[in-house]
Design a protein around this motif. Sequence first.
Motif, short mmCIF file in Angstrom:
data_model
loop_
_atom_site.label_atom_id
_atom_site.label_comp_id
_atom_site.label_asym_id
_atom_site.label_seq_id
_atom_site.Cartn_x
_atom_site.Cartn_y
_atom_site.Cartn_z
N ALA B 3 0.84 -1.20 0.00
CA ALA B 3 0.00 0.00 0.00
C ALA B 3 0.87 1.25 0.00
CB ALA B 3 -0.90 0.00 1.23
N MET B 4 0.33 2.36 -0.52
CA MET B 4 1.06 3.63 -0.51
C MET B 4 1.46 3.99 0.92
SD MET B 4 2.35 6.24 -1.88
CE MET B 4 1.88 6.37 -3.59
N LEU B 5 0.50 3.81 1.83
CA LEU B 5 0.80 4.11 3.22
C LEU B 5 0.08 3.12 4.11
CD1 LEU B 5 2.31 6.35 4.88
CD2 LEU B 5 0.05 7.30 5.31
N GLU B 30 -4.87 1.87 6.15
CA GLU B 30 -4.20 1.59 4.89
C GLU B 30 -4.71 2.57 3.86
OE1 GLU B 30 -3.71 -2.75 4.30
OE2 GLU B 30 -3.51 -2.18 2.19
N ILE B 31 -3.82 3.25 3.22
CA ILE B 31 -4.23 4.26 2.24
C ILE B 31 -3.63 3.90 0.90
CG2 ILE B 31 -4.01 6.70 1.62
CD1 ILE B 31 -4.19 7.26 4.68
N HIS B 67 5.70 3.35 4.20
CA HIS B 67 5.43 4.05 2.94
C HIS B 67 5.91 3.13 1.83
CE1 HIS B 67 6.81 7.47 0.06
NE2 HIS B 67 5.63 6.99 -0.29
N ARG B 68 4.98 2.59 1.04
CA ARG B 68 5.29 1.57 0.02
C ARG B 68 6.09 0.42 0.64
NH1 ARG B 68 4.08 2.97 -5.05
NH2 ARG B 68 4.16 5.13 -5.72
N GLY B 69 5.69 0.03 1.84
CA GLY B 69 6.32 -1.11 2.48
C GLY B 69 7.58 -0.80 3.26
N GLU B 70 8.11 0.43 3.10
CA GLU B 70 9.34 0.81 3.81
C GLU B 70 8.99 1.72 4.98
OE1 GLU B 70 12.62 0.06 3.03
OE2 GLU B 70 11.84 -1.34 1.52
N PRO B 71 9.63 1.52 6.15
CA PRO B 71 9.35 2.42 7.28
C PRO B 71 9.74 3.86 6.92
CG PRO B 71 10.71 0.54 7.96
CD PRO B 71 10.62 0.48 6.47
N THR B 188 -1.60 10.98 -3.73
CA THR B 188 -2.29 10.49 -2.55
C THR B 188 -2.39 11.66 -1.58
OG1 THR B 188 -1.21 8.38 -2.91
CG2 THR B 188 -2.23 8.74 -0.73
N ILE B 189 -3.60 11.97 -1.11
CA ILE B 189 -3.75 13.12 -0.23
C ILE B 189 -4.39 12.70 1.08
CG2 ILE B 189 -4.84 15.40 0.08
CD1 ILE B 189 -4.70 15.84 -2.90
#
Lengths: 251, 264
Positions: B3-5, B30-31, B67-71, B188-189
């Motif tokens: 997910a994006m976030l 989840e966004i 954020h995209r799977g990364e902290p 993404t907002i």
Amino acid sequence: MIQKKTVKQIIFYSAILALWQIVAMLKIWPPYLFPSPLKVFDTLVHGFMDTTFIFGIIISMRRLLIGYGISIVLGGLLGLVMSKFKTVEDTLGGLVLGLQTLPSICWLPLALLWFGLNEKAIIFIVIIGALFSVTMATYSAVKNLPQLYVKAGRNMGARRFRLLIEVIMPAAMPPIISGLKQGWSFAWRSLMAGELLFLNLGLGYLLAMGRELNDMSQVIAVMITITLISIFTDKLIFGRIELGIRRRWGP
Amino acid sequence: MPAMLKIENVTKSYAHNGKRLDVLKDINLEINDGEFVCIVGPSGCGKTTLLNMVAGLDFDHTGKILHRGEPVGIPGPDRLMIFQELGLFPWLTVQKNVEFGLKLKKMPSKERAKLAREYIDMVHLTKFKDSYIHQLSGGMKQRVALARALVLDPEILLMDEPFTALDAQTRDSLHDELQKIWSRTKKTIIFVTHNVREAVCLGDRVLVFSSLPGAVKASFLIDLPRPRRIEDEGLMKHVRQVLKELKFEIDKHFHEEYDTKEDS
């Protein structure tokens, strides 16, 4: 509006000159102690014609600019370090605040012993004169900086040195400028005190010579010269900087 | 694809009078990429804190923000925040404000001037590009803040009650503009507000937060066609639903802050 102001100023200064002339004509004091405006003007013109005043100005300005320049760099760095490191703030901060209230001429005996009877001693007095104002101004400007600017800068990717240069310094500039202005006037005072006490050319030396020779027209002419220099630097340098800040930041 | 976030079990607490006070508790969210999510909730529900965490400006919390799977780490232009008070730089012109982040990216000056002009044009401020910030109206400042963020091509745009201080007309036109920009750029907002109508008007999804501790109380999908306008009748059904959910939270706090009338 501007013309009205000019008229008022002309009337004001004419009145001062007239009053001065009247007191001189009353001869309460002998003319060499209380010279007439014309006599002072004459001395002023002569002083510039025979270059003694010009050399005095050059020598004093050189000391002033070197000392003031060093105190800006040193004071800026000290202020910055004080605002960033708690230990330095807690220790050095109080000392700087205390030293700020000590007239810089008190350092002259030490300066003379450390550096000898030379240019360095006088420049040292000038540095000390402006240093603490610049330090305190930089310190409090950075300390009271709106954190929003720092956050916004970091948010866009500014870190460490870039953050300091691109965000913190410009954001802190308006209060730092008023500190620099205060430092400039303290530097002048220190320089004059130093030059009066420790005779080594410069405008202060011309003042002291006037006293030695009982020539009050020279003393007054030098005083006028110093005042004029201050007015010009205020208008031409600080006035412009402040105008630039007002234009950017708004009223 | 991650997910994006993704926000997993995030809890944030402060020490308050010797006790631990949870500002945010067990937030799970989840966004998706390109989603417009609005968060409403009473003051003190930790909305702003959550945005700061995503931006990397507040990292003292438990749980994970991916954020995209990364902290998420230090702040960076991939997650840009538009602050409530904007934080535009008064010592720079509109043009230089918009160029600021590009300069940090070491983009050559001609290139960044050109790019900044494109974005200034997008928010209709070309005439004002050489003005200083204090010379602009509230709505114009908002546009500068938008341009300054968008020019950096962020993946996530975080907006913290950005239109609160504006008059109704200016806000309406900025709603239109934001929707246009969003449909064009597909950013993404995450948009925090306490105006329910605004949230329903703008969001694909509206999250209702409770306060003390802040937590996600309810989530509403708003599947109305776009562009939407704040006076659309269709919004009202959703507004009522959100308000009903928020009612309990409203009662806990001051009524006037969450008034949904036009002038709120």
